[in-house]
Design an enzyme around this catalytic site. Sequence first.
Site, mmCIF file in Angstrom:
data_model
loop_
_atom_site.group_PDB
_atom_site.id
_atom_site.type_symbol
_atom_site.label_atom_id
_atom_site.label_comp_id
_atom_site.label_asym_id
_atom_site.label_seq_id
_atom_site.Cartn_x
_atom_site.Cartn_y
_atom_site.Cartn_z
ATOM 1 N N ARG A 104 0.878 -1.183 0.000
ATOM 2 C CA ARG A 104 0.000 0.000 0.000
ATOM 3 C C ARG A 104 0.906 1.220 0.000
ATOM 4 O O ARG A 104 1.711 1.407 0.920
ATOM 5 C CB ARG A 104 -0.914 0.001 1.227
ATOM 6 C CG ARG A 104 -1.632 1.332 1.397
ATOM 7 C CD ARG A 104 -2.722 1.316 2.451
ATOM 8 N NE ARG A 104 -3.905 0.640 1.964
ATOM 9 C CZ ARG A 104 -5.108 0.738 2.526
ATOM 10 N NH1 ARG A 104 -5.281 1.480 3.608
ATOM 11 N NH2 ARG A 104 -6.143 0.094 2.023
ATOM 12 N N HIS A 131 -7.552 0.802 -6.223
ATOM 13 C CA HIS A 131 -7.670 -0.040 -5.027
ATOM 14 C C HIS A 131 -8.400 -1.338 -5.436
ATOM 15 O O HIS A 131 -9.557 -1.550 -5.079
ATOM 16 C CB HIS A 131 -8.458 0.735 -3.966
ATOM 17 C CG HIS A 131 -8.464 0.109 -2.608
ATOM 18 N ND1 HIS A 131 -7.659 -0.954 -2.258
ATOM 19 C CD2 HIS A 131 -9.197 0.413 -1.489
ATOM 20 C CE1 HIS A 131 -7.889 -1.277 -0.987
ATOM 21 N NE2 HIS A 131 -8.818 -0.477 -0.507
ATOM 22 N N GLN A 134 -10.371 -3.897 -3.044
ATOM 23 C CA GLN A 134 -11.690 -3.455 -2.578
ATOM 24 C C GLN A 134 -12.772 -3.829 -3.586
ATOM 25 O O GLN A 134 -13.880 -4.205 -3.209
ATOM 26 C CB GLN A 134 -11.679 -1.938 -2.350
ATOM 27 C CG GLN A 134 -12.990 -1.418 -1.804
ATOM 28 C CD GLN A 134 -13.280 -1.904 -0.390
ATOM 29 O OE1 GLN A 134 -12.462 -1.768 0.493
ATOM 30 N NE2 GLN A 134 -14.460 -2.492 -0.182
ATOM 31 N N ARG A 287 -13.734 -8.469 2.172
ATOM 32 C CA ARG A 287 -12.299 -8.276 1.910
ATOM 33 C C ARG A 287 -11.546 -9.561 2.259
ATOM 34 O O ARG A 287 -10.646 -9.997 1.540
ATOM 35 C CB ARG A 287 -11.745 -7.103 2.735
ATOM 36 C CG ARG A 287 -12.301 -5.739 2.382
ATOM 37 C CD ARG A 287 -11.875 -5.285 1.000
ATOM 38 N NE ARG A 287 -10.430 -5.260 0.842
ATOM 39 C CZ ARG A 287 -9.643 -4.247 1.201
ATOM 40 N NH1 ARG A 287 -10.167 -3.147 1.717
ATOM 41 N NH2 ARG A 287 -8.339 -4.294 1.019
HETATM 42 N N1 NVA Z 1 -9.894 6.844 -1.300
HETATM 43 C C1 NVA Z 1 -9.517 6.397 0.012
HETATM 44 C C2 NVA Z 1 -9.770 4.937 0.167
HETATM 45 C C3 NVA Z 1 -9.438 4.371 1.525
HETATM 46 C C4 NVA Z 1 -9.644 2.897 1.625
HETATM 47 C C5 NVA Z 1 -8.064 6.724 0.250
HETATM 48 O O1 NVA Z 1 -7.249 6.515 -0.661
HETATM 49 O O2 NVA Z 1 -7.726 7.198 1.335
HETATM 50 N N1 CP Z 2 -11.309 -0.015 2.614
HETATM 51 C C1 CP Z 2 -10.036 -0.087 3.033
HETATM 52 O O1 CP Z 2 -9.114 -0.366 2.269
HETATM 53 O O2 CP Z 2 -9.865 0.148 4.364
HETATM 54 P P1 CP Z 2 -8.484 0.317 5.143
HETATM 55 O O3 CP Z 2 -7.885 1.627 4.725
HETATM 56 O O4 CP Z 2 -8.897 0.293 6.584
HETATM 57 O O5 CP Z 2 -7.573 -0.826 4.788
#
Ligand code: NVA
Ligand code: CP
Length: 301
Positions: A104, A131, A134, A287
């Site tokens: 990430r 992402h 998700q 997930r």
């Molecule tokens: N768009 C958000 C998604 C978090 C799971 C971010 O990148 O912070």
């Molecule tokens: N939706 C998601 O990816 O959540 P986190 O940021 O908690 O991993």
Amino acid sequence: MAIRHFLSLLDLSRDELRTLIARAIDLKARRQNGERDEPLKNQTLGMVFEKSSTRTRVSFEAAMAQFGGHAIFLSPRDTQLGRGEPIEDTARVLSRMVDAIMVRTFEHEKLERFTAHSVVPVINGLTDLVHPCQLLADMQTWFERRGDIAGRTVAWIGDGNNMCNSYINAARQFDFTLRIACPEGYDPDASLLAAAGDQVNLVRDPSVAAQDADLVVTDVWASMGQEEEQARRARDFAAYQVNGELMSMTATDSLFMHCLPAHRGEEVAAEVIDGPRSVVWDEAENRLHAQKALLEFLLSG
Ligand code: NVA
Ligand code: CP
């Protein structure tokens, strides 16, 4: 056989994605029935987190434990990544020790550089661009509740961010129509949008996007890394809240999704996220199951 990576939904074929969703549903039922599968016994997943996480970390860690393997959480705070060791060197070293790596990070290009130097499968655990993990969970949730999503209409309301970009890729791979309502200046990635052709329409107005939609999806107005833009974004997105009035324009059996974490009273009203059309808790749970199917696919074929 060449190693496979999962940096975006476009890395798997349409058939592979559908098989993976079916397997995720099956793995969920097996777990609910108390069956134990350990296809990844003695295997290790490295997890590099340059941003915060609740769901992604716990779901991957639990997935590896349930599959008989192990996961290692790595953050820049306590690895040499935080002291400037190049991402390429980190990829070379980690991938000689573990069986797969989840990353990430911020720039998608950084994930691509990491992947180019890894000798094991790499999974995108979220970048500024997409992402995809998700979306596996979101698609599983839709298929469980409503069957096939092909031919359906999905409304994306809010920021043209990494989740919106992932829905653009999903529209292509799962054959649904996507209508995106985002303010000017917050558009999704231009090349992903162009590649999706007529399957995705940028409509701007939330009520146009929501009209008779089968699924409404939103996400935070300020993503990780955009914290200092919060106040400006709150102003620019004020007309983009998913509330009861907007949901009343959608199809009678429509569903609401949000990847979480959510901000009630900002991108979504409490009456929607805590209401009867919301499937956000299934989405979060899935997930785990979807990523187990992904890990099995990448690691044991
Ligand atoms: N768009 C958000 C998604 C978090 C799971 C971010 O990148 O912070
Ligand atoms: N939706 C998601 O990816 O959540 P986190 O940021 O908690 O991993």
